[in-house]
Design an enzyme around this catalytic site. Structure first.
Site, PDB file in Angstrom:
ATOM      1  N   CYS A 195     -16.180 -57.203 -38.614  1.00 42.12           N
ATOM      2  CA  CYS A 195     -15.386 -56.777 -37.426  1.00 42.12           C
ATOM      3  C   CYS A 195     -15.835 -58.022 -36.378  1.00 42.12           C
ATOM      4  CB  CYS A 195     -15.921 -55.506 -37.008  1.00 42.12           C
ATOM      5  SG  CYS A 195     -17.443 -55.450 -35.972  1.00 42.12           S
ATOM      6  N   GLU A 229     -24.237 -45.068 -39.344  1.00 43.03           N
ATOM      7  CA  GLU A 229     -23.039 -44.273 -38.265  1.00 43.03           C
ATOM      8  C   GLU A 229     -24.020 -43.371 -37.296  1.00 43.03           C
ATOM      9  OE1 GLU A 229     -19.771 -43.135 -40.586  1.00 43.03           O
ATOM     10  OE2 GLU A 229     -19.250 -45.372 -40.800  1.00 43.03           O
ATOM     11  N   CYS A 257     -19.412 -58.169 -35.037  1.00 41.49           N
ATOM     12  CA  CYS A 257     -20.095 -58.652 -35.950  1.00 41.49           C
ATOM     13  C   CYS A 257     -19.986 -60.316 -35.902  1.00 41.49           C
ATOM     14  CB  CYS A 257     -20.129 -58.236 -37.115  1.00 41.49           C
ATOM     15  SG  CYS A 257     -20.897 -56.541 -37.353  1.00 41.49           S
ATOM     16  N   ASN A 279     -24.432 -50.102 -43.026  1.00 46.88           N
ATOM     17  CA  ASN A 279     -24.184 -49.895 -41.783  1.00 46.88           C
ATOM     18  C   ASN A 279     -24.614 -48.365 -41.778  1.00 46.88           C
ATOM     19  OD1 ASN A 279     -22.210 -49.040 -44.037  1.00 46.88           O
ATOM     20  ND2 ASN A 279     -20.931 -48.288 -42.773  1.00 46.88           N
ATOM     21  N   CYS A 320     -22.804 -52.001 -37.561  1.00 46.23           N
ATOM     22  CA  CYS A 320     -22.580 -52.241 -38.992  1.00 46.23           C
ATOM     23  C   CYS A 320     -23.479 -53.181 -39.734  1.00 46.23           C
ATOM     24  CB  CYS A 320     -21.470 -53.325 -38.725  1.00 46.23           C
ATOM     25  SG  CYS A 320     -19.846 -53.027 -37.652  1.00 46.23           S
ATOM     26  N   GLU A 371     -23.552 -55.995 -41.125  1.00 46.75           N
ATOM     27  CA  GLU A 371     -23.909 -57.416 -40.752  1.00 46.75           C
ATOM     28  C   GLU A 371     -24.955 -57.269 -39.611  1.00 46.75           C
ATOM     29  OE1 GLU A 371     -21.136 -55.977 -41.150  1.00 46.75           O
ATOM     30  OE2 GLU A 371     -19.601 -57.332 -41.879  1.00 46.75           O
TER      31      GLU A 371
HETATM   32  N1  THU Z   1     -18.408 -51.711 -41.014  1.00 47.44           N
HETATM   33  C1  THU Z   1     -19.337 -52.631 -41.497  1.00 47.44           C
HETATM   34  O1  THU Z   1     -20.504 -52.151 -41.541  1.00 47.44           O
HETATM   35  N2  THU Z   1     -19.087 -54.015 -41.748  1.00 47.44           N
HETATM   36  C2  THU Z   1     -17.866 -54.442 -41.606  1.00 47.44           C
HETATM   37  O2  THU Z   1     -17.598 -55.420 -42.046  1.00 47.44           O
HETATM   38  C3  THU Z   1     -16.686 -53.549 -41.271  1.00 47.44           C
HETATM   39  C4  THU Z   1     -17.222 -52.290 -41.019  1.00 47.44           C
HETATM   40  C5  THU Z   1     -18.663 -50.333 -40.877  1.00 47.44           C
HETATM   41  C6  THU Z   1     -18.630 -49.705 -39.533  1.00 47.44           C
HETATM   42  C7  THU Z   1     -18.352 -48.167 -39.836  1.00 47.44           C
HETATM   43  O3  THU Z   1     -19.532 -47.759 -40.203  1.00 47.44           O
HETATM   44  C8  THU Z   1     -17.568 -48.253 -41.206  1.00 47.44           C
HETATM   45  O4  THU Z   1     -17.824 -49.346 -41.758  1.00 47.44           O
HETATM   46  C9  THU Z   1     -16.091 -48.151 -40.870  1.00 47.44           C
HETATM   47  O5  THU Z   1     -15.497 -48.868 -39.973  1.00 47.44           O
END
Ligand code: THU
Length: 141
Positions: free
Chosen positions: A91, A47, A94, A45, A56, A58
């Site tokens: 999420c 941000e 994704c 991920n 994310c 995925e």
């Molecule tokens: N996130 C992911 O990368 N994958 C997931 O399956 C759940 C959430 C990330 C998004 C954000 O950067 C952080 O986790 C918190 O939500």
């Protein structure tokens, strides 16, 4: 999934999760795709200070794979790791992307740092998904 494949994916997700850029959530996620040719494609991920622009793990992995020229039929497995109490759960955004870019019967291993796994097929992650055939079948109104 063969245990050798599981171990390769687990090594890949733990490695890539450490590359996550998650200064806002402190929630590092790693994803890895096992390809038919034996390659493993990873994503973490990433941000942004404008939180909604974050990507994310995925989708990072899937967009990397597609950018390299891989397509749906090339992906034979996926693993995701997060710092969660149980298996990390992808999420909704994704799941929608996974439903289009990975074949429905491919197994997704959701795990955590304690190796608490949950294995679910792509088609079961998002029932009633919106897909290309919904667009193809559209009516003129
Ligand atoms: N996130 C992911 O990368 N994958 C997931 O399956 C759940 C959430 C990330 C998004 C954000 O950067 C952080 O986790 C918190 O939500």
């Amino acid at each position: 999934m063969k245990s050798a494949d599981y171990q390769r994916l687990y090594d890949a997700v733990t490695r890539v999760a450490k590359q996550a850029y998650a200064p806002y959530s402190q929630f590092a996620v790693g994803a890895a795709l096992l390809m038919k040719d034996g390659q493993i494609i990873t994503g973490a991920n990433v941000e942004n200070a404008s939180y909604g622009l974050s990507n994310c793990a995925e989708r990072s992995a899937l967009f990397t794979a597609y950018s390299l020229g891989y397509r749906q039929n090339d992906i034979i497995g996926m693993m995701i790791i997060g710092p969660t109490l149980g298996p990390v759960s992808p999420c909704g955004a994704c799941r929608q992307v996974m439903a289009e870019l990975i074949n429905p019967d491919v197994e997704v291993v959701m795990t955590n740092w304690e190796k608490q796994d949950l294995v679910v097929k792509v088609k079961d992650l998002l029932p009633f998904r919106f897909a290309k055939d919904d667009l193809d079948g559209r009516k003129q109104v």
